[in-house]
Design a protein around this motif. Structure first.
Motif, PDB file in Angstrom:
ATOM      1  N   LEU A 324       0.830  -1.196   0.000  1.00 63.81           N
ATOM      2  CA  LEU A 324       0.000   0.000   0.000  1.00 63.81           C
ATOM      3  C   LEU A 324       0.869   1.251   0.000  1.00 63.81           C
ATOM      4  CD1 LEU A 324      -2.672  -0.986   2.685  1.00 63.81           C
ATOM      5  CD2 LEU A 324      -2.568  -1.592   0.268  1.00 63.81           C
ATOM      6  N   ASP A 325       0.432   2.251  -0.738  1.00 59.15           N
ATOM      7  CA  ASP A 325       1.139   3.520  -0.809  1.00 59.15           C
ATOM      8  C   ASP A 325       0.720   4.399   0.372  1.00 59.15           C
ATOM      9  OD1 ASP A 325       2.409   5.835  -1.488  1.00 59.15           O
ATOM     10  OD2 ASP A 325       1.227   6.238  -3.285  1.00 59.15           O
ATOM     11  N   ALA A 326       1.713   4.820   1.168  1.00 64.43           N
ATOM     12  CA  ALA A 326       1.421   5.644   2.347  1.00 64.43           C
ATOM     13  C   ALA A 326       0.738   6.942   1.961  1.00 64.43           C
ATOM     14  CB  ALA A 326       2.713   5.926   3.111  1.00 64.43           C
ATOM     15  N   LEU A 429       6.737  -0.720  -8.853  1.00 63.98           N
ATOM     16  CA  LEU A 429       8.150  -1.082  -8.752  1.00 63.98           C
ATOM     17  C   LEU A 429       8.859  -0.182  -7.746  1.00 63.98           C
ATOM     18  CD1 LEU A 429      10.380  -2.926  -9.944  1.00 63.98           C
ATOM     19  CD2 LEU A 429      10.813  -1.124 -11.618  1.00 63.98           C
ATOM     20  N   TYR A 430       8.518   1.102  -7.780  1.00 59.46           N
ATOM     21  CA  TYR A 430       9.108   2.057  -6.831  1.00 59.46           C
ATOM     22  C   TYR A 430       8.764   1.661  -5.391  1.00 59.46           C
ATOM     23  CZ  TYR A 430       9.448   6.290  -4.034  1.00 59.46           C
ATOM     24  OH  TYR A 430       9.722   7.176  -3.034  1.00 59.46           O
ATOM     25  N   LEU A 431       7.504   1.347  -5.134  1.00 57.74           N
ATOM     26  CA  LEU A 431       7.095   0.970  -3.783  1.00 57.74           C
ATOM     27  C   LEU A 431       7.794  -0.304  -3.325  1.00 57.74           C
ATOM     28  CD1 LEU A 431       3.253   1.702  -4.030  1.00 57.74           C
ATOM     29  CD2 LEU A 431       4.948   3.021  -2.750  1.00 57.74           C
ATOM     30  N   VAL A 435      10.579   1.823  -1.338  1.00 57.25           N
ATOM     31  CA  VAL A 435       9.905   2.061  -0.066  1.00 57.25           C
ATOM     32  C   VAL A 435      10.052   0.875   0.872  1.00 57.25           C
ATOM     33  CG1 VAL A 435       7.682   2.491   1.035  1.00 57.25           C
ATOM     34  CG2 VAL A 435       8.266   3.680  -1.080  1.00 57.25           C
ATOM     35  N   PHE A 436       9.841  -0.341   0.358  1.00 58.15           N
ATOM     36  CA  PHE A 436       9.903  -1.520   1.225  1.00 58.15           C
ATOM     37  C   PHE A 436      11.258  -2.221   1.149  1.00 58.15           C
ATOM     38  CE2 PHE A 436       5.415  -0.736   1.081  1.00 58.15           C
ATOM     39  CZ  PHE A 436       5.002  -1.058   2.360  1.00 58.15           C
ATOM     40  N   LYS A 443      10.146   3.897   7.156  1.00 55.71           N
ATOM     41  CA  LYS A 443      10.064   4.975   8.157  1.00 55.71           C
ATOM     42  C   LYS A 443      10.186   6.340   7.482  1.00 55.71           C
ATOM     43  CE  LYS A 443      12.250   6.366  12.540  1.00 55.71           C
ATOM     44  NZ  LYS A 443      12.811   7.657  12.169  1.00 55.71           N
ATOM     45  N   ARG A 444      11.179   6.495   6.611  1.00 52.72           N
ATOM     46  CA  ARG A 444      11.391   7.781   5.943  1.00 52.72           C
ATOM     47  C   ARG A 444      10.213   8.131   5.037  1.00 52.72           C
ATOM     48  NH1 ARG A 444      16.685   5.856   5.743  1.00 52.72           N
ATOM     49  NH2 ARG A 444      16.478   5.105   3.598  1.00 52.72           N
TER      50      ARG A 444
END
Length: 622
Positions: A324-326, A429-431, A435-436, A443-444
């Motif tokens: 999921l995207d924050a 792909l970015y997430l 991100v993960f 966190k960032r």
């Protein structure tokens, strides 16, 4: 890239909500924005309500049927009465629409994304005038970020919606969690943006980093109930499989009052029933229980009321659909429980891919995908120079290959690149890779999205998990040994040892023999010896009609895209029926289970009926 992803849009109109404002109606002189991308700024501020209660005819299109039912129930509670609103979904007839339109001076219709074109045609037929609907009705495309989040599996429906929506004289695309301009569908680029700014959200989270998501869920549930027995836990995890894993690994959940909210289809019902016959699917408006599980059906727009509700979001980075995207979906999820005492805080359980994915991998994938898009554009440009009949033939030949992921073939039989799907793949792909990547990057990213980090907890597997893995390995060993001894009996004349071993295995696990004979060893291997998946497959087999079983077996005996004479097909049907004791079915019935093409070429000077099988259908053609 995180800064780019979260950068504000410099070209949007800003509406400042005054101190203490809770709803859009609390903003002085507020007028609902029209012909724009409307960022209402937060969930639960009455965006949809203001359209339902406002003057004039309106069509509200939403991503899921659950949202229609939820809104109808919600409006009934608010005193409007669901009889004033028409929910257009399922098998609703043109006559029902006509009755509603003729008996209501002000029309308010809620419809799913998929059914908007159908509703428009229905109203056009009633009015007997094509353009009147576009003049008479205001269109609200609600939760428009779902046009991106759902595009991977609903691309055709979303493209049709984006083709119809601009025809309305007044249309607004509304969300509380807008998509970054980089990923906005190409059809919406250039549409002006309007945003409401409220007092700062102050959302915070406790991050739970784990190497075993299911076990971490259980530990957190136990810890929270130990702290306060009045808590009701709402777990948002976009995977029915993960929900099943929770009940399979911790059967005590069956005895705890619970809800399971997911799409109410046969596949999900089978999957849940394979774990326990008592598991049932409920709706977001059902009375909250001690533990409540939700898939994406309830992520957007649903109103959940529970003063004691705690939000827990679960992501398994090895399951793409659960990421999921924050900046968008997480804010949506955190706004679902409208009246909770704890709605400013949520728990976020996740694992990471530190060792597998990194920036270099991300950059390489971007480069490769861009090159593929460039080559495809050039290729499609050349194809579009051909005659229409040749373009259609080429499309039929190439549509099932892996190289056509971004291929669009429009109503004019023209080839083009699906740039929306390309941008969505980049976002996913970015997430997954950035991100993960690890706890630090999550966190960032949360901090960049204005989510305060309250605490970071590391949850590691314990001995119980190891024992469960050993049980899985034991299940695997039993099947492998059973298969080995079965082979020995078939290949040797005297095999008393093998017979004795088979006897011992079936005494230990009586169902092994039935499963083996029903599914076959190759299918069991394909299911990775997973007991729950095997049980699901067994239930499917038991429920299958004779013709479906025959079609499944037939699919393993043919080569797709090869042309078969009807007499060859008849012989294969006969062989299957003799071997598996099934009733024969005609060819005309069998081919309904497949995407196929029929032909009558001349073979040895004789016109011969033939069939080319393209791929198997998920459901037979009626």
């Amino acid at each position: 890239m995180a800064k780019d992803i979260n950068k504000e849009n410099d070209n949007e109109e800003i509406i400042i909500a005054p101190e203490g404002a809770k709803y859009l109606s609390d903003i002085p002189n507020f007028k609902f924005p029209v012909n724009c991308l409307f960022n209402k700024g937060k969930t639960g501020c009455g965006g949809t309500e203001s359209v339902l209660r406002g003057e004039g005819n309106a069509i509200i299109t939403v991503p899921y049927v659950f949202l229609i039912k939820n809104k109808l129930n919600g409006n009934s509670v608010h005193g409007d009465g669901s009889n004033h609103i028409l929910g257009f979904y399922g098998e609703i007839s043109e006559q029902e629409v006509k009755n509603y339109i003729s008996t209501h001076e002000v029309k308010k219709i809620i419809v799913t994304y998929n059914s908007l074109p159908k509703l428009v045609k229905c109203i056009q037929s009633i009015d007997n005038e094509d353009n009147k609907v576009f003049e008479d009705y205001f269109l609200l495309v609600d939760e428009w970020h779902c046009l991106v989040n759902s595009y991977n599996y609903r691309g055709k429906a979303i493209r049709e919606l984006l083709n119809v929506a601009p025809k309305f004289k007044r249309v607004t695309y509304m969300t509380a969690t807008p998509i970054h301009p980089v990923f906005i569908p190409s059809e919406l680029r250039g549409v002006k943006s309007v945003k409401v700014e409220w007092k700062k959200n102050n959302l915070s989270t406790t991050l739970v980093v784990t190497d075993n998501v299911i076990e971490a869920i259980h530990k957190l549930i136990c810890k929270l109930f130990e702290k306060d027995s009045s808590f009701n836990l709402h777990l948002f995890m976009n995977s029915v499989k993960m929900i099943c894993d929770c009940f399979e690994n911790y059967p005590e959940y069956i005895t705890i009052p619970h809800n399971i909210v997911c799409a109410n289809n046969s596949k999900n019902i089978e999957e849940l029933k394979s774990i326990n016959e008592t598991l049932e699917i409920t709706t977001p408006s059902a009375k909250p229980q001690k533990i409540n599980f939700y898939t994406s059906t309830a992520f957007e727009g649903c109103d959940i009321f529970d003063e004691n509700g705690i939000t827990i979001i679960v992501t398994d980075s090895y399951k793409e659909h659960t990421i999921l995207d924050a900046n968008t979906t997480i804010y949506q999820v955190c706004g679902r429980i409208r009246n909770s005492k704890y709605n400013k805080h949520f728990f976020f359980i996740f694992n990471s891919k530190t060792e597998e994915l990194n920036k270099q991998f991300f950059d390489e994938q971007i480069k490769a995908t861009r090159q593929e898009i460039k080559e495809n554009r050039a290729f499609y440009k050349d194809l579009n120079q051909l005659e229409e009949k040749h373009r259609k033939k080429i499309y039929n030949l190439i549509q099932n290959t892996s190289k056509t992921k971004y291929l669009l073939f429009d109503n004019e039989s023209k080839f083009s690149v699906d740039s929306n799907l390309y941008h969505i793949d980049i976002l996913r792909l970015y997430l997954a890779t950035q991100v993960f990547a690890n706890a630090g990057t999550v966190k960032r990213y949360c901090e960049l999205c204005d989510i305060k980090i309250h605490q970071v907890i590391t949850s590691t597997s314990n001995e119980t998990t190891v024992n469960k893995k050993q049980k899985k390995n034991k299940w695997k060993d039993l099947f492998e040994n059973y298969h080995k001894y079965k082979q020995e009996i078939q290949s040797t004349f005297f095999a008393l040892h093998a017979e004795e071993q088979l006897k011992q295995i079936t005494q230990a696990e009586p169902q092994i023999a039935k499963i083996y004979d029903t599914l076959g060893f190759e299918k069991i291997k394909e299911l990775d010896f997973c007991k729950s998946d095997i049980n699901i497959e067994m239930k499917k087999q038991e429920a299958l009609p004779n013709s479906s079983k025959l079609a499944d077996i037939f699919a393993t005996m043919i080569e797709y895209d090869k042309v078969y004479m009807n007499k060859e097909i008849t012989q294969k049907i006969e062989d299957i029926c003799n071997k598996y004791d099934l009733r024969k079915i005609p060819i005309t019935h069998l081919i309904k289970y497949f995407h196929h093409e029929t032909s009558q070429p001349k073979i040895d000077g004789t016109t011969t009926k033939c069939v080319r099988f393209i791929r198997k259908r998920e459901l037979p053609l009626d």
